[in-house]
Design an enzyme around this catalytic site. Structure first.
Site, PDB file in Angstrom:
ATOM      1  N   THR A 108      -2.521  -2.534  -3.183  1.00 26.48           N
ATOM      2  CA  THR A 108      -3.051  -2.372  -2.046  1.00 26.48           C
ATOM      3  C   THR A 108      -2.612  -1.295  -1.443  1.00 26.48           C
ATOM      4  O   THR A 108      -1.598  -1.244  -1.168  1.00 26.48           O
ATOM      5  CB  THR A 108      -3.077  -3.670  -1.258  1.00 26.48           C
ATOM      6  OG1 THR A 108      -3.638  -4.678  -2.191  1.00 26.48           O
ATOM      7  CG2 THR A 108      -4.230  -3.420  -0.186  1.00 26.48           C
ATOM      8  N   CYS A 109      -3.428  -0.421  -0.565  1.00 24.34           N
ATOM      9  CA  CYS A 109      -3.202   0.874   0.151  1.00 24.34           C
ATOM     10  C   CYS A 109      -3.872   0.780   1.358  1.00 24.34           C
ATOM     11  O   CYS A 109      -5.117   0.716   1.398  1.00 24.34           O
ATOM     12  CB  CYS A 109      -3.322   2.237  -0.452  1.00 24.34           C
ATOM     13  SG  CYS A 109      -2.682   3.474   0.314  1.00 24.34           S
ATOM     14  N   TYR A 110      -3.087   0.832   2.394  1.00 25.18           N
ATOM     15  CA  TYR A 110      -3.758   0.678   3.760  1.00 25.18           C
ATOM     16  C   TYR A 110      -3.044   2.025   4.688  1.00 25.18           C
ATOM     17  O   TYR A 110      -2.144   2.516   4.388  1.00 25.18           O
ATOM     18  CB  TYR A 110      -3.230  -0.620   4.750  1.00 25.18           C
ATOM     19  CG  TYR A 110      -3.394  -1.639   4.123  1.00 25.18           C
ATOM     20  CD1 TYR A 110      -4.598  -2.550   4.287  1.00 25.18           C
ATOM     21  CD2 TYR A 110      -2.583  -2.539   3.817  1.00 25.18           C
ATOM     22  CE1 TYR A 110      -5.090  -3.606   3.914  1.00 25.18           C
ATOM     23  CE2 TYR A 110      -3.003  -3.873   3.136  1.00 25.18           C
ATOM     24  CZ  TYR A 110      -3.894  -4.446   3.152  1.00 25.18           C
ATOM     25  OH  TYR A 110      -4.391  -5.727   2.602  1.00 25.18           O
TER      26      TYR A 110
END
Length: 137
Positions: A108-110
């Site tokens: 996941t990348c935020y």
């Protein structure tokens, strides 16, 4: 029901935490690594070179931490990448692919408002302890 062993991991090959958290915790055969940023080993100073250099250093710290926890980069099953600027996404991916070369972990990348010390990137991971057999789907 049998007890699950919880082991706190502290690595001398990674920067010391500056807040009340463990670098990693092993619970049974799973390693939970706290987020790492691209700082120098012995001082809380970001490495120079922006997101690319910080990603490389953070992944080096993560690799060392996993090794000291009895695991390794090849046994990571999930990462979370936090970016101060989504414009760094491509350069972070280039460094990421140098470390994770096959059987990529889930990820996941935020984009976030701010990271510790003004870092460009922070990476956390979950990995397995022991041998892993990869199977094709």
């Amino acid at each position: 029901m049998s007890k699950i062993i919880r082991k706190i991991v502290s690595s001398s090959k990674c920067p010391k935490p500056s807040a009340p958290y463990s670098q990693a915790v092993v619970a049974d055969r799973t390693v939970y690594c706290s987020g790492v940023i691209g700082i120098e080993l012995n001082e809380p100073k970001l490495v120079s070179g922006g997101a690319t250099a910080q990603t490389a250093k953070a992944l080096e710290h993560l690799s060392n931490l996993l090794q000291d926890a009895g695991s390794g980069i090849d046994r990571v099953v999930k990462t979370t990448v936090l970016l101060a600027d989504m414009n760094d996404y491509a350069s972070v991916n280039e460094e990421y692919k140098k470390v994770f070369t096959k059987n990529f972990p889930a990820r996941t990348c935020y984009a976030v408002a701010k990271l510790p010390l003004g870092a460009a990137v922070e990476i956390e991971a979950v990995a397995i302890v022991g041998s892993v057999q990869d199977e094709a789907k």
